[in-house]
Design a protein around this motif. Structure first.
Motif, PDB file in Angstrom:
ATOM      1  N   MET A   1      72.302  63.659  51.520  1.00  0.00           N
ATOM      2  CA  MET A   1      72.871  63.884  50.204  1.00  0.00           C
ATOM      3  C   MET A   1      73.821  62.758  49.784  1.00  0.00           C
ATOM      4  O   MET A   1      73.968  62.483  48.592  1.00  0.00           O
ATOM      5  CB  MET A   1      73.588  65.237  50.167  1.00  0.00           C
ATOM      6  CG  MET A   1      72.603  66.368  50.069  1.00  0.00           C
ATOM      7  SD  MET A   1      71.518  66.161  48.617  1.00  0.00           S
ATOM      8  CE  MET A   1      69.925  66.357  49.331  1.00  0.00           C
ATOM      9  N   VAL A   2      74.466  62.086  50.756  1.00  0.00           N
ATOM     10  CA  VAL A   2      75.261  60.904  50.405  1.00  0.00           C
ATOM     11  C   VAL A   2      74.348  59.848  49.791  1.00  0.00           C
ATOM     12  O   VAL A   2      74.650  59.248  48.753  1.00  0.00           O
ATOM     13  CB  VAL A   2      76.000  60.348  51.650  1.00  0.00           C
ATOM     14  CG1 VAL A   2      76.563  58.972  51.364  1.00  0.00           C
ATOM     15  CG2 VAL A   2      77.112  61.281  52.072  1.00  0.00           C
ATOM     16  N   GLY A   3      73.184  59.647  50.431  1.00  0.00           N
ATOM     17  CA  GLY A   3      72.220  58.689  49.893  1.00  0.00           C
ATOM     18  C   GLY A   3      71.727  59.103  48.520  1.00  0.00           C
ATOM     19  O   GLY A   3      71.646  58.291  47.598  1.00  0.00           O
ATOM     20  N   PHE A   4      71.427  60.381  48.373  1.00  0.00           N
ATOM     21  CA  PHE A   4      70.911  60.893  47.104  1.00  0.00           C
ATOM     22  C   PHE A   4      71.955  60.741  45.993  1.00  0.00           C
ATOM     23  O   PHE A   4      71.627  60.388  44.855  1.00  0.00           O
ATOM     24  CB  PHE A   4      70.520  62.366  47.282  1.00  0.00           C
ATOM     25  CG  PHE A   4      69.811  62.947  46.110  1.00  0.00           C
ATOM     26  CD1 PHE A   4      68.638  62.381  45.646  1.00  0.00           C
ATOM     27  CD2 PHE A   4      70.296  64.071  45.478  1.00  0.00           C
ATOM     28  CE1 PHE A   4      67.971  62.915  44.570  1.00  0.00           C
ATOM     29  CE2 PHE A   4      69.631  64.615  44.387  1.00  0.00           C
ATOM     30  CZ  PHE A   4      68.466  64.038  43.937  1.00  0.00           C
ATOM     31  N   TYR A   5      73.234  60.977  46.351  1.00  0.00           N
ATOM     32  CA  TYR A   5      74.310  60.819  45.365  1.00  0.00           C
ATOM     33  C   TYR A   5      74.327  59.386  44.828  1.00  0.00           C
ATOM     34  O   TYR A   5      74.440  59.165  43.622  1.00  0.00           O
ATOM     35  CB  TYR A   5      75.652  61.176  46.011  1.00  0.00           C
ATOM     36  CG  TYR A   5      76.843  60.921  45.124  1.00  0.00           C
ATOM     37  CD1 TYR A   5      77.195  61.827  44.132  1.00  0.00           C
ATOM     38  CD2 TYR A   5      77.608  59.764  45.262  1.00  0.00           C
ATOM     39  CE1 TYR A   5      78.271  61.594  43.307  1.00  0.00           C
ATOM     40  CE2 TYR A   5      78.682  59.514  44.441  1.00  0.00           C
ATOM     41  CZ  TYR A   5      79.007  60.435  43.464  1.00  0.00           C
ATOM     42  OH  TYR A   5      80.068  60.193  42.629  1.00  0.00           O
ATOM     43  N   ALA A   6      74.204  58.415  45.754  1.00  0.00           N
ATOM     44  CA  ALA A   6      74.203  57.012  45.310  1.00  0.00           C
ATOM     45  C   ALA A   6      73.035  56.752  44.370  1.00  0.00           C
ATOM     46  O   ALA A   6      73.177  56.028  43.385  1.00  0.00           O
ATOM     47  CB  ALA A   6      74.133  56.080  46.518  1.00  0.00           C
ATOM     48  N   VAL A   7      71.887  57.368  44.648  1.00  0.00           N
ATOM     49  CA  VAL A   7      70.711  57.116  43.805  1.00  0.00           C
ATOM     50  C   VAL A   7      70.923  57.679  42.406  1.00  0.00           C
ATOM     51  O   VAL A   7      70.606  57.036  41.408  1.00  0.00           O
ATOM     52  CB  VAL A   7      69.443  57.718  44.453  1.00  0.00           C
ATOM     53  CG1 VAL A   7      68.264  57.599  43.508  1.00  0.00           C
ATOM     54  CG2 VAL A   7      69.134  57.017  45.750  1.00  0.00           C
ATOM     55  N   ILE A   8      71.493  58.895  42.296  1.00  0.00           N
ATOM     56  CA  ILE A   8      71.575  59.498  40.956  1.00  0.00           C
ATOM     57  C   ILE A   8      72.857  59.146  40.231  1.00  0.00           C
ATOM     58  O   ILE A   8      72.877  59.135  39.003  1.00  0.00           O
ATOM     59  CB  ILE A   8      71.403  61.044  40.998  1.00  0.00           C
ATOM     60  CG1 ILE A   8      72.441  61.698  41.895  1.00  0.00           C
ATOM     61  CG2 ILE A   8      70.008  61.420  41.408  1.00  0.00           C
ATOM     62  CD1 ILE A   8      72.356  63.204  41.898  1.00  0.00           C
ATOM     63  N   ALA A   9      73.955  58.836  40.936  1.00  0.00           N
ATOM     64  CA  ALA A   9      75.227  58.682  40.236  1.00  0.00           C
ATOM     65  C   ALA A   9      75.620  57.222  40.011  1.00  0.00           C
ATOM     66  O   ALA A   9      76.337  56.917  39.065  1.00  0.00           O
ATOM     67  CB  ALA A   9      76.336  59.388  41.012  1.00  0.00           C
TER      68      ALA A   9
END
Lengths: 119, 323
Positions: free
Chosen positions: A17-25
């Protein structure tokens, strides 16, 4: 102690989810790509966590040694090839970002969208 | 003790991942990414995945850092915008994390021998590899022989990605003006002396990993990456022109395609000798010897393609830099 056996999976969830946060935010395209790499590594961690067997060792069979316990070789094979494919696709993404930078002069998503709105 | 160490490493992984996302300077983020990969490799090693640890260390901490840095040199290293609307993504991410963590309570505990993943086909591979393939490293046996189709596909993905990078960035045309002679790090004494000492040993180690992959951790993927790292180090030290002189781009192209052709060719040879595609047993009068020969050739093909592809990608970025 029982719950410690799940710690690897929790780290997997957080990294994913840290990785996913970087992708979307994040607005910066390179940051997005780094986020995607973290996301990818989290999946690798999930697979490799599943291969471990208590008291086991790396699946390399020694002649003559009996009653050895081996960890599961299958997830290892899948992830080994996935790592190499991962760097190839990351490099392709970086190449596209470099070209975006040359064409638009920026790699920030916001500025790219602004340029698109008023050509 | 090892449990404490594993938990320490995993916690460091989380910290470095959060730092990568938060830090504003992209150069710092890329360097942290290298540390992240090294921590990940150590974690893999603790989890008994020696082959995967070797791959992650060579690719994640080595090649990937160099390629990201050479791309960063072309784009600028500062993130200009703070995250504007961070609350919605943060909410989504928190909810998903909680859901996944809730789901993990149904997972078997780490190292549980009764876990479903260990009950299906894995015991078959461990039991039959000594008899059918007769090489000690089961991972190599599964990679190159039992699941040879899959690995062939992965090699072609690497080949395709390399072609994609070369199309997007453009291979340097032969008649293009030669860039000014790069000095590299030649005028820095310590990198020059230490680096030049290291290059031959890195390449030698890569060859060892390549040909010892049947017996210990290693194989084509790792070896290709390690050899590519050695030559990239040479390029960083002596300048890109010198590296292209040692390994010209025409040779790199031949390597990328040739390795894949070698792999596929072994499969076709097996058909011509009356077997199935990538069934190495027919390559020799003794099925086990045939397997040995097939795995050796296939791993060689993988190593050549991976090494060529990674170096071509590196040169594609590096050549752009000096325009």
């Amino acid at each position: 102690m029982e719950l410690l056996g799940l710690y690897n999976y929790w780290v997997f969830a957080i990294l994913l989810m840290v990785g996913f946060y970087a992708v979307i935010a994040k607005s910066n395209l390179i940051k997005k790509l780094l986020g995607l790499s973290i996301f990818q590594s989290a999946v690798f961690l999930l697979y490799i966590t599943m291969d471990k067997v208590e008291g086991g060792t790396a699946p390399i069979i020694q002649k003559g040694a009996t009653d050895q316990i081996f960890s599961n070789p299958l997830p290892q094979v899948l992830i080994l090839t996935a790592i190499v494919v991962g760097i190839s696709t990351t490099a392709l993404g970086m190449a596209i970002i470099v070209r975006i930078n040359e064409a638009y002069g920026t790699i920030e998503e916001k500025e790219l969208q602004d340029q698109n709105r008023d050509p | 003790m090892i449990v404490l160490f594993a938990i320490f490493l995993l916690t460091l992984l989380v910290i470095s991942a959060i730092a990568i996302v938060r830090v504003k300077n992209l150069f710092v983020a890329v360097m942290l990414m290298g540390i992240f990969s090294l921590l990940m490799a150590s974690t893999f090693f603790i989890l008994d995945a020696a082959d995967v640890a070797l791959t992650e260390a060579a690719i994640g901490a080595g090649v990937s850092t160099i390629i990201l840095l050479s791309a960063l040199a072309l784009t600028g290293e500062h993130e200009r915008f703070a995250t504007a609307n961070r609350w919605l993504p943060l909410l989504v991410v928190t909810i998903t994390t909680t859901t996944i963590i809730y789901a993990t309570f149904d997972k078997p505990r780490l190292g549980d021998p009764e876990a479903p993943v260990h009950q299906h086909v894995a015991p078959w591979y461990l039991q039959n590899t000594p008899e059918l393939i007769d090489i000690p490293n089961v991972v190599t046996a599964v990679l190159a022989s039992f699941r040879g189709y899959d690995t062939l596909g992965e090699v072609f993905v690497v080949l395709t990605a390399c072609i994609g990078v070369l199309f997007v960035l453009g291979a340097r045309p032969e008649d293009a003006p030669k860039p000014a002679k790069q000095q590299g790090l030649r005028h820095h004494l310590i990198p020059k002396v230490v680096g030049r000492l290291l290059v031959p040993f890195i390449v030698l180690f890569g060859l060892y990993v390549q040909f010892h992959g049947d017996f210990g951790p290693g194989g084509g993927f790792q070896a290709g990456a390690i050899i590519a790292t050695g030559i990239m180090l040479y390029a960083v030290l002596e300048g890109e022109t010198a590296a292209l002189k040692a390994v010209p781009s025409s040779l790199l192209m031949a390597m990328v395609a040739g390795g894949a052709i070698l792999y596929g060719g072994v499969g076709v040879a097996a058909i011509l000798l009356g077997g199935n595609f990538l069934d190495y047993s027919v390559l020799s009068s003794n099925p086990v010897d045939g397997q040995h020969l097939g795995i050796l050739l296939v791993e060689l093909g993988v190593g050549i393609t991976v090494c060529g592809a990674l170096l071509s990608i590196f040169h594609a970025f590096a050549a752009r830099e000096h325009k």
